[in-house]
Scaffold this active site. Sequence first.
Site, PDB file in Angstrom:
ATOM      1  N   HIS A  29     -88.158  31.150 -37.461  1.00  0.00           N
ATOM      2  CA  HIS A  29     -89.011  31.516 -36.334  1.00  0.00           C
ATOM      3  C   HIS A  29     -88.272  32.587 -35.547  1.00  0.00           C
ATOM      4  O   HIS A  29     -87.097  32.419 -35.240  1.00  0.00           O
ATOM      5  CB  HIS A  29     -89.285  30.293 -35.463  1.00  0.00           C
ATOM      6  CG  HIS A  29     -90.391  30.516 -34.487  1.00  0.00           C
ATOM      7  ND1 HIS A  29     -90.261  31.345 -33.403  1.00  0.00           N
ATOM      8  CD2 HIS A  29     -91.648  30.025 -34.441  1.00  0.00           C
ATOM      9  CE1 HIS A  29     -91.402  31.351 -32.734  1.00  0.00           C
ATOM     10  NE2 HIS A  29     -92.256  30.564 -33.342  1.00  0.00           N
ATOM     11  N   ARG A  52     -95.378  35.350 -26.870  1.00  0.00           N
ATOM     12  CA  ARG A  52     -95.649  36.739 -27.249  1.00  0.00           C
ATOM     13  C   ARG A  52     -97.150  36.991 -27.331  1.00  0.00           C
ATOM     14  O   ARG A  52     -97.622  38.080 -27.044  1.00  0.00           O
ATOM     15  CB  ARG A  52     -94.948  37.082 -28.567  1.00  0.00           C
ATOM     16  CG  ARG A  52     -93.464  37.423 -28.363  1.00  0.00           C
ATOM     17  CD  ARG A  52     -92.713  37.583 -29.668  1.00  0.00           C
ATOM     18  NE  ARG A  52     -92.603  36.302 -30.363  1.00  0.00           N
ATOM     19  CZ  ARG A  52     -92.808  36.129 -31.665  1.00  0.00           C
ATOM     20  NH1 ARG A  52     -93.133  37.152 -32.422  1.00  0.00           N
ATOM     21  NH2 ARG A  52     -92.697  34.938 -32.191  1.00  0.00           N
TER      22      ARG A  52
END
Lengths: 555, 248
Positions: free
Chosen positions: A326, A346
């Site tokens: 990740h 994000r």
Amino acid sequence: MYPEYMRESLTLVEKTRPKRLELEKSGKPVFRPMTAQEREDVLNRFHPDYQPEARRIIRVGPNKGESITTEVADMLESHSRIKPELIDLSKPDYETDILIIGGGGAGCAAAILAMQNGAKSIISTKLRLGDANSMMSQGGMQAAVKPQDSPTRHYLDALGGGHFDNKPDLVRALTEDGPEVVKWLEELGVVWDKNPDGSMYVLHGGGTSRKRMHSCRDYTGAVIMRTLMDEVRNHPDKVTILEFMPTIELILDSRGRCAGGILYNMETEEYFAVKAKATIIATGGYGRLHIRGFDTTNHYGATGDGLVIAYRAGANLLYMDSVQYHPTGAVFPEQIAGFLITEKIRGAGGQPINKFGELFVFPREPRDVESAALIRECLERKNGIQTPSGRWGVWLDSPLIETIEGSGYLEKNFPAMVRQFIRYNIDITKEPMLVYPSLHYQNGGIETNDRCETNIPGLYVAGEASGGVHGRNRLMGNSVLDYNVFGRRAGKYAAQYAKSVSLSKLTVDHVADYEDELKKARIKTDRVAPVLLPFYTPEEVRKRQLTAHYEGTLR
Amino acid sequence: MMAKKKVALKKKARPEKAKPEPSEPPKKMTTVFIMGKAHQVPDDATIMGAIEYAGYQIKRGAGCREGFCGACATVYRMPGDYKIYTGLACTTLVQEGMWLSQLPVIPAQKPIYEIEKLEPNVTAFQKLYPEIFRCVACNTCTKACPQSLEVMDYIQAAIRGDIEKVMDLSFDCLCCGLCAIRCPAEIVHYNVGLLAKRLYGRYLSKKSPELEERLREVKAKKFDKEYAKLMKMKKDELEKLYYARDTE
Ligand SMILES: Cc1cc2nc3c(=O)[nH]c(=O)nc-3n(C[C@H](O)[C@H](O)[C@H](O)COP(=O)(O)OP(=O)(O)OC[C@H]3O[C@@H](n4cnc5c(N)ncnc54)[C@H](O)[C@@H]3O)c2cc1C
Ligand code: SF4
Ligand code: SF4
Ligand code: FES
């Protein structure tokens, strides 16, 4: 609190924020997304999978001769926990229609559908029910519900994210069942985030071309998992739950069909045989193998057990050469190193920023590309920030989100994240987080078709333990969907199959055969698998444990 | 945090340094009492890290290790302080002199019900959790909550039948059970919260017309042709389509 020496860099992040905010508001990508060639280059040079020692040839079993992740090959080339000759299968301790191995999201969804299709089941699980990766997802679940979106668009996004290696029939099942899963979960009582008019509140995730990330604040996994568990527990007459009793081998019948498993009570150290007409593996992923020495986002029991037991019984594995890191694991403070910072940050506009306060990558590249770009920024360009304990990281600008969405937004939408950091005196509504890639997801797994069947009759697989649907790179939000779609399918199809099957004599001869194969390949090892739990005892302590007996990592 | 993990990670995360940094300060240690027995552990460890550092292999008492599952409920006292403190072992840091014990399980039965047959009002609580009406409003549950939730307030909201409020206030509950073992009225708060969430999601949340429309489309096989086309495409065709697609 961040140490003083990071102040200068933090000030730079603040200084460039207004400019970056403008970019974000312009509606155009804040950074030019990479071309196919650029993606390939950064992956080749910086993704951990592409490093020379990351893979090796497996010497035994159905995938013999294939190059796979080194730690997985090690795990597969290992001894069983049991001596087959000690196991008496003439009087199984339990009998049921379906043995479900793993009490996470896929396992519970399967149990519910199995019961609705008239089958009784036993869930064998390693820790407590719901102590699973499914409990931990924060970001959300993809499903094409909006008018400007479609299941086929979702299909294309998933394929592109997976570098077109995904199995088409599986991706179709995943994306086509998506809307139904949203509805099914809501009827079970999942509280989705919604707009005031009742329409679904959705965000972007890495690699999505439409907003289709459904969430329950940032406790998405916890809310779904607890709802599924609660529903399972409401039907004790149809589902029996055996906690702290992982399955450590499968049982076959004399005609090669899967017929249940051998369970190990981790507390009393007894073994039990469960006879079942059909078996579903839903054991999740392998983050706790700490591949390439990485920290992980995964729960304590994520040790890839399902892979080993299925492999010994002859099941094919797919894409076991690919590991998902990740992009944004925490690196500071040390106590939360490896913890996941959800991609939704994000999705909501958070940007990765280097030590000079500069954006250096499009924030929502597919995960492998984004991870490789972060590693490049730190290791090659030396634009990262080093923590007091020597870890590298880049900033993830969360305060920017507060500026975009208004103050209070993070508190409301990312309470878990805010809480995680405030414990260490870092207020992410005012200061960015420091991040680096963390071992996150098992991209490959046991090969299945869209009915969750494997090459062994009677053996079904669902969720992270399976391989094919995500190709070599899963997109965020597709695995919560995965365990729901395929958990449900596995439960249904296994229940239908169980109605017609009558088993012949039970055996675990395949375990002995596998031992022979190891011997023939001249593999000498003291490794034991399934691993069950990782080994975190300090060396100092281990040295003093003069009479302790370990089976693999387990005392 | 974990000795073994850290050694391994350092190798990876800073490859340009061959040797461990000589200037790295030696670990500062502190004394904690794990189940009554003194152990020296790093002073920046979490409780869970400290237990493992001391040589225990955890079987019960760890799940997610990140503050989501509630498997690691811990009670402790501090020297010279009469109070009982509560926390999650995976996210709470050790302190000098801490006297701690994990709770391997919180005994609490869960009533069986059929969600389809409940009504989304106070009757659901009356039927399944009549003990909530014994709440004496002492606020002990709120003080015990490691998530800093307004636990008493959500129990009070349940008594009023305000399901939305219970859902909202209990949303981040980890079912760790620390409130339940402290409650003089023997209430199992987290089960009440969970029931409220399920009732809200199923019955009270506003439904999405778009979702219904999409389900109709899928049922009518609207996407079959497009799927068939995409599933037949070769990689280079798909690639072209993929890189040319527009983004919302
Ligand atoms: C921190 C985190 C955040 C995430 N966020 C997202 C997100 O936002 N969106 C998304 O789509 N995905 C996300 N994921 C991925 C996703 O949550 C998982 O891939 C998914 O939940 C896997 O579900 P599962 O049921 O297959 O496995 P799990 O939920 O892990 O369940 C497996 C269960 O099997 C048990 N088990 C293991 N071995 C054995 C054995 N030998 N015998 C019996 N039982 C066994 C395990 O203990 C566990 O209970 C996230 C993952 C993590 C770790
Ligand atoms: S409400 Fe109770 S069970 Fe939930 S997190 Fe707080 S103390 Fe734990
Ligand atoms: S601890 Fe029990 S009695 Fe006290 S306020 Fe909470 S629910 Fe009420
Ligand atoms: S181990 Fe899951 S909350 Fe602590």
